[in-house]
Structures are given as structure tokens and as C-alpha cells.
Design an enzyme around this catalytic site. Structure first.
Site, PDB file in Angstrom:
ATOM      1  N   HIS A  58      -7.207  16.093 -33.302  1.00 33.02           N
ATOM      2  CA  HIS A  58      -7.042  17.553 -33.453  1.00 33.02           C
ATOM      3  C   HIS A  58      -5.753  18.058 -32.824  1.00 33.02           C
ATOM      4  O   HIS A  58      -5.326  19.171 -33.097  1.00 33.02           O
ATOM      5  CB  HIS A  58      -8.243  18.272 -32.824  1.00 33.02           C
TER       6      HIS A  58
ATOM      7  N   ASP B 117       1.037  22.927 -30.709  1.00 37.06           N
ATOM      8  CA  ASP B 117      -0.364  23.077 -31.093  1.00 37.06           C
ATOM      9  C   ASP B 117      -0.628  22.155 -32.275  1.00 37.06           C
ATOM     10  O   ASP B 117       0.195  22.099 -33.193  1.00 37.06           O
ATOM     11  CB  ASP B 117      -0.640  24.533 -31.512  1.00 37.06           C
TER      12      ASP B 117
END
Ligand code: ADQ
Length: 460
Positions: free
Chosen positions: A154, A362
Site C-alpha cells: 500500500h 504517499d
């Protein structure tokens, strides 16, 4: 249909649907469809070996394992959150290269695998999630498990130079070759993995998107995670959504609201964002009395010092900015350290003309997508998005910024303030079409289907 067995550090939804993230909802759907199993840490600290299983409504099962306080310290606070998290986000200055953490991480992965193994069936497809569990698949293989196994990361995959600073990098990356399929958030992450493998593992070959090394073949590809865009748009019209929307609208009295929502984490670029907002106030005096910035950032990982440091820094910056610019009837920055429900957040997004999403790094960033989904298509707000969020690749119709460039971010906010309706509508329509096309169901189905194909090829 073979069962999906999802493996993640935390199992969810834990606290009920209002707070359950889109990922939990997506996994539950896959688990329901296949009458599957979700395995992970119970969230409890206790002594004990095996897994406790329980049935969930909707026909899937949960199996959880407790962690001892020492394991929690070394595996979770230590290697996962003080080593891999900062390292994979390019913060080698915050990375704790501690042998004890690595050993604890490895031990917990082995223990978890030992707890899951007796629950596995031959035809299961095991889907492991995130950086806490990189060696999990290898531990299962060492016990003789031959099931189809996939891994999804992720967070970003770092560049080779950064990864090489980790003393155990070969062992860690070698363990990824136990899987049949590895999913990354973006093409760039995937390329960085290939770059590492081709240059650091002797004899590695890349054929198409399949890497051959250590006598195994693993397919690696980008699977950018999405949201359920249509459902999220409907959150605005729920009771919670409407209440927050009305409250915000009444409080704003025609002022423009800029919103930021993040876990309080040093990767999210919050001090830089506060500085950019201050720059907006300094460089564009027409913003005084007309713009308010609302930042929601509940603390996370409070057992790690770097998180306490960032909290302290932000409190100081917020009070300095407000001290400098507030008027009797205007407070420029409001800073809330609580979690709100996803429905309430949707209402707040709808009331905000600018969404400010400026992480320094991110994996994807789902807030950017949720902000867009919550807008009124007839009169949408503008997304200001960091080029270093995985989401930037899929969302070029946002105003893309460099989060380190405070002047540039302030300029983008000013551009967003004055953007005309037609341009806002066009940008929003383009963003929304992308969100619907690559939504969370698409992500889940593609990963599961490709895992099946990859494991069939291995068996052939
Ligand atoms: P996170 O770092 O937690 O997740 P993000 O994608 O922003 O990052 O958020 C995930 C979910 O948590 C979203 O559905 C969001 O609504 C919710 N959330 C975040 N902050 C919140 C807040 N302050 N209040 C309430 N809810 C909040 C990791 C990676 C990301 C990646 C996701 C999913 O770091 O890059 O996008 O996993 O793969």
C-alpha cells in the site's frame, strides 16, 4: 469458487461501518463472495500462540492472533513503523536500523504463518497486505504451503539507493519471491522494484512483467487502489453528511474553506502545508477574512517519538499563524485532532471549495479521491494535489504541486480560489470519470483474477 484468504496486520472493519475505510469494505466484499477468511492481529496485547476464529455476518470468517507486548514493540512499533515506514517514504533520517526490531519482525511473521497454516485449504488464494507482512508468504512456503499467494504494497516502493541502506535488504526482498503476484500502487513503484531486482540480485531476468530469480517466477504490476466513488458521493446525502455540510456552511458565512484531512504523520507534509497557507495569507492579502483553512489530523502511532514531535510542531505553527493573522471575527486556521466518520467528512468536503492534499510521499492517498467524489458536479471545488502522491498519476486534472515549494502551493490555492465555473466543472468531470473507471471493485477484481492466472502458470 476458491476462497480468498486476506492477511493484514489489522483485521476490519473493527469499529463499525461508519469508520470502516474503503479498503476494509472492498476486502469484506471479496471475502463474502468467496466465503473466505480474514487473518491478522487481534489488536490485543496478550500471551498466546494460536489463532482464535469467529464467524462474521455475511458468511466469512475472521481469525486473529494476539501479540505479546515485546512483539508489539519490536515488530509493530519497531521494524514496521520505525524502520520500514520511514525508509519506504524516503525518510532515512528517521529510520531505526535496529537488529532487534528486524528479528522481532521476522519472528512475528513466522508465528503468524504458523497460526494460519492449519486453517488453509489447498485451493485457497492468499492475499497478503502491506509492509508489516512482507516475509509472511515465505514463511508459509517454508512450511510447505503451495497455495496461490499474492502481496499488495500500500505504500511506495523506494528507490534502490534508499533500500540499500537497510542492512537486511537482500533477505527482505528475496522473501517477496515467494509470492506469485506482487501489486504496487503505481508503475513507478513497480519499476523501482524491477530496478532493484535486476541490479542487486545476480542472475535475475525480466520477461514481460515476470521476474525470474532464486529459482522462482513472480509477476509484478501496478494496481492503483481506488474508492467506491458512487457510494462515497452518496455519503454527502446521509444524515451525518448533511449535518456537517450545513454546520460548515453556516459557520463559514460565504467564506472559502480549504480542507486538509490526514492521519497525523510526517509523510503527509503538514508543516509544509501550514507554511504554504501562511504564505497565501502573506502574499495575497485579499485572502484575509475570506479564506479559512480547516485541518483534521487525528494522532496515530503514538508509541513512536517522531509522531509526538510532529504533533508538537503543528500545535506551535497553528497557534503562531492564528496569533499573527486572526481578527476579532476571523480565525484563519482551525486544527482538529479527532477522527470524524466518513459520512461527516463527505459533508465537510462538499462545503470546502479547495481540497489540499500535499503529502511529501504517499503510496496512493485516498483522501484526494474522496474529496473529488464528494463535490457537487454543478459547482465543484478544486483539488490541489502533491506530485509525490501515487494518486497524482491518475489525477492530472487536479492542480498538481510540489509540496516542498511553499510559494508554488500558495499560488495554486490562489488559482483555485479564482478558477471559473467552467474550468472547475471540466476538471471535476475528468477526475470523476477516472475514479469511476478505476474504482475499488475494479482494483479488487483485477488483483484476484491476476493472482489466479499467475498461480495457474506456476502450476503448469
Ligand atoms: P493512509 O496513509 O492511512 O493509508 P490515506 O489513503 O490517506 O492514507 O487514507 C486511507 C483511509 O483512511 C481513507 O479512506 C481515509 O478516508 C481514511 N482517513 C485518513 N485520514 C483520516 C482522518 N483524519 N479522519 C478520518 N478518516 C481518515 C495507506 C497508504 C496510502 C494508501 C492507503 C490505501 O499510506 O498511500 O492510499 O494505504 O492503499
Amino acid at each position: 469458487m476458491s476462497r480468498i484468504v486476506a492477511v493484514s496486520n489489522r483485521v476490519g472493519p473493527i469499529r463499525g461501518a461508519a469508520r470502516a475505510g474503503g479498503l476494509a469494505v472492498a476486502l469484506v466484499e471479496a471475502l463474502r463472495q468467496s466465503r473466505g477468511l480474514w487473518f491478522g492481529w487481534s489488536g490485543r496485547l496478550a500471551e498466546g500462540e494460536g489463532a482464535t476464529t469467529s464467524e462474521r455476518g455475511g458468511g466469512f470468517n475472521l481469525a486473529t492472533v494476539d501479540l505479546t507486548p515485546a512483539e508489539h514493540e519490536d515488530y509493530y512499533n519497531g521494524f514496521a513503523n520505525r524502520c520500514l515506514w520511514p525508509l519506504f517514504h524516503y525518510r532515512i533520517d528517521l529510520t531505526a536500523y535496529d537488529r532487534q526490531f528486524y528479528d522481532g519482525y521476522h519472528r512475528v511473521n513466522v508465528r503468524f504463518a504458523r497460526a494460519l497454516q492449519p486453517l488453509l485449504q489447498e485451493t485457497d488464494r492468499v492475499w497478503v497486505h502491506d509492509y508489516h507482512l512482507i516475509p509472511f508468504g515465505q514463511s508459509l512456503r517454508d512450511m510447505g504451503c503451495t497455495q496461490a499467494m499474492g502481496f499488495f504494497l500500500h505504500i511506495p516502493f523506494p528507490s534502490r539507493e534508499v533500500l540499500l541502506t537497510l542492512p537486511h535488504h537482500e533477505k527482505l526482498i528475496q522473501s517477496l519471491f515467494a509470492y506469485d503476484l506482487i501489486g504496487f500502487q503505481t508503475e513507478r513503484d513497480c519499476e523501482r522494484f524491477f530496478d532493484y531486482a535486476l541490479n542487486e540480485i545476480p542472475g535475475t531476468e525480466l520477461r514481460g512483467d515476470v521476474l525470474h530469480a532464486y529459482g522462482r517466477s513472480v509477476r509484478a504490476a501496478a494496481f492503483p487502489i481506488g474508492i467506491d466513488a458512487r457510494d462515497y458521493a452518496d455519503f454527502v446525502y446521509t444524515e451525518d453528511g448533511q449535518r456537517q455540510w450545513m454546520r460548515a456552511k453556516n459557520a463559514l458565512r460565504g467564506r472559502t474553506q480549504i480542507i486538509g484531512v490526514d492521519r497525523m504523520d510526517y509523510t503527509k507534509g503538514l508543516p509544509e502545508r501550514f507554511a504554504a497557507f501562511e504564505r497565501l495569507l502573506t502574499d495575497y492579502p485579499d485572502s484575509h477574512g475570506r479564506v479559512e483553512y480547516l485541518q483534521i489530523a487525528p494522532p496515530t502511532r503514538e508509541g513512536v517519538q517522531a509522531y509526538a514531535d510532529i504533533k508538537h510542531k503543528l500545535e506551535l505553527m497553528a497557534s503562531q499563524i492564528n496569533g499573527r493573522y486572526s481578527e476579532v471575527d476571523w480565525t484563519p486556521l482551525r486544527y482538529i485532532n479527532r477522527t470524524l466518520s466518513r459520512r461527516a467528512l463527505a459533508g465537510l468536503y462538499r462545503a470546502s471549495k479547495i481540497g489540499l492534499v500535499t503529502p511529501l510521499r504517499d503510496g496512493m492517498n485516498l483522501i484526494a479521491k474522496e474529496y473529488v467524489a464528494a463535490q457537487d458536479p454543478e459547482d465543484p471545488g478544486v483539488l490541489v494535489l502533491s506530485r509525490f502522491a501515487g494518486a497524482a498519476k491518475q489525477m492530472p486534472a487536479a492542480l498538481i504541486v510540489n509540496p516542498y515549494d511553499t510559494v508554488g502551493v500558495a499560488e495554486a490555492m490562489q488559482t483555485a480560489r479564482y478558477m471559473d465555473l467552467e474550468e472547475r466543472r471540466n476538471r471535476h468531470a475528468e477526475l470523476m470519470a477516472g475514479l469511476i473507471k478505476e474504482d475499488i471493485a475494479n482494483w479488487r477484481e483485477r488483483f484476484v483474477a491476476e493472482l489466479h492466472t499467475a498461480s495457474m502458470k506456476r502450476a503448469a
